[in-house]
Design an enzyme around this catalytic site. Structure first.
Site, short mmCIF file in Angstrom:
data_model
loop_
_atom_site.label_atom_id
_atom_site.label_comp_id
_atom_site.label_asym_id
_atom_site.label_seq_id
_atom_site.Cartn_x
_atom_site.Cartn_y
_atom_site.Cartn_z
N CYS A 99 0.80 -1.22 0.00
CA CYS A 99 0.00 0.00 0.00
C CYS A 99 0.84 1.27 0.00
O CYS A 99 0.29 2.37 -0.11
CB CYS A 99 -0.97 -0.02 1.18
SG CYS A 99 -2.07 -1.43 1.06
N HIS A 392 -9.27 3.25 -1.38
CA HIS A 392 -7.84 2.94 -1.35
C HIS A 392 -7.46 1.98 -2.48
O HIS A 392 -7.41 0.77 -2.29
CB HIS A 392 -7.53 2.33 0.03
CG HIS A 392 -6.16 1.78 0.19
ND1 HIS A 392 -5.03 2.39 -0.33
CD2 HIS A 392 -5.72 0.65 0.83
CE1 HIS A 392 -3.97 1.66 -0.01
NE2 HIS A 392 -4.35 0.60 0.67
N CYS A 422 0.74 2.75 6.40
CA CYS A 422 1.13 1.37 6.70
C CYS A 422 1.03 0.57 5.41
O CYS A 422 0.40 1.02 4.46
CB CYS A 422 0.19 0.77 7.74
SG CYS A 422 -1.54 0.80 7.20
C1 LIG Z 1 -2.16 -1.27 4.25
C2 LIG Z 1 -3.58 -1.31 3.88
O1 LIG Z 1 -4.11 -0.38 3.37
S1 LIG Z 1 -4.42 -2.72 4.22
C3 LIG Z 1 -6.06 -2.45 3.60
C4 LIG Z 1 -6.26 -3.16 2.33
N1 LIG Z 1 -7.66 -3.12 1.98
C5 LIG Z 1 -8.51 -4.08 2.35
O2 LIG Z 1 -8.14 -5.03 2.99
C6 LIG Z 1 -9.94 -3.90 1.94
C7 LIG Z 1 -10.83 -4.11 3.12
N2 LIG Z 1 -12.22 -4.03 2.72
C8 LIG Z 1 -12.94 -5.12 2.30
O3 LIG Z 1 -12.41 -6.20 2.17
C9 LIG Z 1 -14.41 -4.92 2.01
O4 LIG Z 1 -14.68 -3.57 1.76
C10 LIG Z 1 -15.29 -5.41 3.21
C11 LIG Z 1 -15.16 -6.93 3.34
C12 LIG Z 1 -14.88 -4.74 4.51
C13 LIG Z 1 -16.76 -5.03 2.95
O5 LIG Z 1 -17.11 -5.53 1.73
P1 LIG Z 1 -18.65 -5.53 1.27
O6 LIG Z 1 -19.46 -6.31 2.23
O7 LIG Z 1 -18.68 -5.90 -0.16
O8 LIG Z 1 -19.01 -3.99 1.46
P2 LIG Z 1 -20.26 -3.18 0.98
O9 LIG Z 1 -19.83 -1.95 0.31
O10 LIG Z 1 -21.21 -4.09 0.21
O11 LIG Z 1 -20.92 -2.75 2.33
C14 LIG Z 1 -21.62 -3.67 3.15
C15 LIG Z 1 -22.78 -2.92 3.77
O12 LIG Z 1 -22.26 -1.88 4.59
C16 LIG Z 1 -22.90 -0.67 4.30
N3 LIG Z 1 -21.96 0.43 4.53
C17 LIG Z 1 -20.73 0.58 4.03
N4 LIG Z 1 -20.20 1.74 4.45
C18 LIG Z 1 -21.12 2.33 5.24
C19 LIG Z 1 -21.14 3.54 5.96
N5 LIG Z 1 -20.11 4.38 5.95
N6 LIG Z 1 -22.26 3.83 6.68
C20 LIG Z 1 -23.31 2.99 6.68
N7 LIG Z 1 -23.34 1.82 6.01
C21 LIG Z 1 -22.26 1.49 5.31
C22 LIG Z 1 -23.25 -0.81 2.82
O13 LIG Z 1 -24.29 0.07 2.45
C23 LIG Z 1 -23.66 -2.24 2.73
O14 LIG Z 1 -25.00 -2.33 3.18
P3 LIG Z 1 -26.01 -3.35 2.43
O15 LIG Z 1 -25.46 -4.71 2.64
O16 LIG Z 1 -27.30 -3.08 3.16
O17 LIG Z 1 -26.01 -2.92 1.01
#
Ligand SMILES: CC(=O)SCCNC(=O)CCNC(=O)[C@H](O)C(C)(C)COP(=O)(O)OP(=O)(O)OC[C@H]1O[C@@H](n2cnc3c(N)ncnc32)[C@H](O)[C@@H]1OP(=O)(O)O
Length: 436
Positions: A99, A392, A422
């Protein structure tokens, strides 16, 4: 060896960032569905060259990166040179630092300028979570190689019989640590537990991020650094990040189920960065060349540092290790900074790092210093919102942060800003930028 870092060339000229640009960031499988990291990289580089009115012949080097590799184009940097209006003789190579990839590409170009090998270069990164190198199972991959070698139908049949139905299923790339198998989300869960970070605090940070990012977009300042991306076959376009919740309501965060530890967890879709598509890039020059060409740099690199820790426990602590090193190399303390920009991979990871910035115990035990890095002043911290809201696209985040910090410092009349992140592998990156 002196603690101070001399980020200049042999003539004593600083390393200037003369322009920065990114595509809007889009959630997985939305606006950039079907557009590869390479195509987004070409889009942003083309637009950056055109907006900065630079003769592409002047770009001597392009360093670029992507975290999720496209096997068909492993050197994305060179493909960008060949696929844009750049000079074919522009040197180009690709880097990866998870990242923090575009922190690395920026530093590589800066170091080329510092050594005097080049005067002008371009750096950045791009990632797609929608166009993925979908792989095959290990068993199928093994069998395919054997099938290629098999001479007789009988041999081929015997190899095929080794495979079950589940061996034929496609395998998407994992957002996980290779050596531990832990996903980044599971690591964020570890950190929430180790540092006692509550669900409410995580949700509040994410809500703050969305609220500030919405205000920032509405103020009109991001249009300077975010292009409109026209999506092939050019019937649609995107001109604004689409993950930002413009009507973020804190109460709705509490309703979500944990995503990575269903029973005891606190990390949810709302307090994690989403899987995102996007690209970014910056142009760097020696200060002298920038002035000679009539550019008003948006900022200068004052210092930078990369660090690494073990990966088994709480490995997303990079900012707490890299920041004190970058500060020391700049001859500064945290309180001297005008702005602090920390990549928000997860709210839990961000809050854990913020806590350790203020911890004397952490400083003594892990950093060998007798005072804490410093308490974070929230009026300086991620003032435009952070990755939780913007999204991201792994390799694009570094040069997004660098550009955003420089431009915000400029709007505030100058000063110094930190950009830190990070990264998987237990890596950390930090860069101090100065703006006049
Ligand atoms: C060094 C680094 O940077 S490490 C980081 C690397 N990045 C990662 O690892 C990515 C991490 N993120 C992920 O893997 C995914 O985004 C997850 C697993 C967390 C979520 O994935 P999904 O379940 O597909 O997310 P999705 O966008 O569908 O949201 C799920 C629900 O949360 C809700 N939601 C999401 N954000 C918000 C918010 N801010 N407020 C309210 N509700 C929210 C969505 O509306 C959705 O609701 P629904 O099911 O009723 O439609």
């Amino acid at each position: 060896m002196s603690d101070r870092q001399q980020v200049t060339n042999a003539r004593g000229e600083r390393i200037a960032i003369v322009a920065g640009l990114r595509t809007p960031f889009a959630k997985q499988a939305t606006a950039f569905h079907g557009v590869s990291a390479l195509d987004m990289g070409k889009m942003v580089v083309n637009e950056l060259l055109s907006r900065s009115e630079i003769d592409p012949q002047l770009i001597e080097q392009l360093v670029y990166g992507q975290v999720v590799q496209m096997p068909a184009a492993p050197n994305i940097a060179r493909e960008i040179v060949l696929g844009t209006g750049m000079n074919v003789s522009t040197d180009a190579y690709s880097v990866t630092r998870a990242c923090a990839t575009s922190f690395q590409s920026a530093v590589n170009v800066a170091e080329s300028i510092m050594t005097g090998n080049i005067e002008i270069g371009l750096a950045g990164g791009s990632d797609s979570s929608s166009v993925l190198p979908i792989g095959v199972s290990k068993k199928l991959a093994h069998a395919l190689v054997d099938l290629n070698k098999a001479r007789t139908f009988k041999d081929k049949f015997a190899i095929a019989r080794r495979l079950g139905l589940k061996d034929l299923m496609p395998v998407p790339p994992a957002v996980a640590e290779y050596s531990t198998g832990l996903s980044m989300g599971q690591t964020a869960e570890q950190m929430a537990k180790t540092y006692n970070i509550s669900r409410a605090d995580q949700d509040a940070l994410a809500h703050r991020s969305h609220t500030l990012a919405t205000e920032t977009w509405n103020s009109g300042v991001l249009q300077q650094e975010v292009m409109t991306a026209h999506i092939p076959p050019y019937k649609q376009f995107i001109d604004r990040d689409n993950n930002i919740r413009e009507n973020s309501v804190l109460e709705s965060y509490a309703k979500l189920r944990p995503a990575f530890d269903r029973k005891h967890g606190s990390v949810t879709a709302a307090n994690s960065t989403p899987l995102t598509d996007g690209a970014s890039a910056i142009i760097l020059m020696s200060e002298g060349r920038a002035k000679a060409l009539g550019y008003q740099p948006i900022g200068y690199i004052k210092s930078y540092a990369f660090t690494a820790i073990d990966v088994w426990q709480d490995m997303l602590m990079g900012p707490s290790y890299a920041t004190p090193l970058a500060l020391k190399r700049a001859g500064m303390e945290l309180e001297d900074l005008t702005l602090i920009e920390m990549h928000e991979a997860f709210a839990a990871q961000t809050l854990a790092n913020m806590q350790m910035f203020g911890s004397k115990k952490f400083a003594e035990e892990k950093l060998g210093r007798n005072r804490a890095i410093g308490e974070i002043d929230m009026s300086k911290f991620n003032v435009l919102g952070g990755s939780l809201a913007y999204g991201h696209p792994f390799a694009a985040t570094g040069t997004r942060l660098i550009t955003q910090v420089c431009r915000e410092l400029k709007r505030r009349g100058g000063g110094t800003g930190l950009a830190t992140a990070c990264a998987a592998g237990g890596l950390g990156a930090a860069m101090i930028l100065e703006v006049e």
